[in-house]
Design an enzyme around this catalytic site. Structure first.
Site, mmCIF file in Angstrom:
data_model
loop_
_atom_site.group_PDB
_atom_site.id
_atom_site.type_symbol
_atom_site.label_atom_id
_atom_site.label_comp_id
_atom_site.label_asym_id
_atom_site.label_seq_id
_atom_site.Cartn_x
_atom_site.Cartn_y
_atom_site.Cartn_z
ATOM 1 N N HIS A 17 62.739 73.693 66.241
ATOM 2 C CA HIS A 17 62.345 75.258 66.483
ATOM 3 C C HIS A 17 62.166 75.430 67.737
ATOM 4 O O HIS A 17 61.812 74.690 68.814
ATOM 5 C CB HIS A 17 61.152 75.673 65.691
ATOM 6 N N GLU A 90 57.319 69.649 59.233
ATOM 7 C CA GLU A 90 56.971 68.708 60.085
ATOM 8 C C GLU A 90 55.712 67.745 59.002
ATOM 9 O O GLU A 90 55.404 67.975 58.191
ATOM 10 C CB GLU A 90 56.050 69.463 61.204
#
Length: 221
Positions: A17, A90
């Protein structure tokens, strides 16, 4: 889907990202849902422009906002939907989340030391979210990547995820032990290319960030 297609290699563009404010100040995010900052939004648009001419058959993102925002920019350029997968999140860092690295070292010295020593089975302190060991995280995200590849034999997937996910994919593709120090960079909005063939993840290109360089003005007086 014919079984004979399952051996066709799947191409994966694994993308981290764009930047968040917490990335910029080295504050650990984990499962906390932090949006892109202005720089991250700029990076996402540059990424989308760079990939606009490439064939992409499906786009999958972690369900966290920073990954979804980055994936949405790519999806607009290809007129594709974004599929969300929580398994591409994550690593969950438990009580470490929301803290600067210096704050983690101060509040949780033993756990921080184990983390820095790459104890891949060390437990993390409790927090708003339940932490996971690095081994658990690695198994989760590599398993997710292989599942998406198996479901799309011979296709090209864009998977938009997080720095830790990229690290796990690199280690898996390079047969790199989980306990060894990370000696490679993981850049925001980078493109990292893999193929999956016969259930095996292979790295073909790492850390493409040329698209993030500032545009050169060509209309100066």
């Amino acid at each position: 889907m014919p079984a004979s297609n399952n051996n066709n290699p799947t191409r994966i563009l694994l993308i981290r990202h764009g930047e968040t404010a917490w990335n910029a100040e080295r504050r650990l995010q984990g499962h906390l849902d932090i949006a892109l900052n202005a720089e991250g939004e700029r990076q996402a648009e540059l990424l989308a422009a760079a990939l606009a001419s490439e064939t992409i058959d499906a786009i999958v993102a972690s369900d966290l906002t920073r990954a979804r925002q980055t994936a949405a920019a790519v999806a607009r350029a290809h007129q594709l939907p974004v599929h969300e997968d929580r398994a591409l999140r994550e690593r969950c860092y438990g009580g470490f989340e929301g803290l600067l690295y210096a704050e983690i070292a101060q509040r949780f010295p033993a756990e921080f030391a184990a983390w820095q020593a790459r104890d891949v089975d060390a437990a993390l302190p409790a927090g708003a979210n339940r932490g996971e060991t690095f081994r658990q995280f690695h198994d989760r995200v590599t398993g997710a990547m292989l599942r998406w590849a198996k479901a799309h034999p011979g296709k090209t997937l864009a998977l938009v995820a997080h720095g830790g996910v990229l690290e796990c994919a690199y280690r898996a593709a390079q047969n790199m032990p989980l306990e060894t120090p990370r000696d490679f960079k993981v850049h925001n909005a980078s493109v990292n290319r893999f193929v999956v063939e016969n259930g095996v993840l292979k790295l073909t290109s790492w850390g493409e960030i040329g698209h993030l360089r500032p545009a050169v003005l060509d209309d100066l007086p």
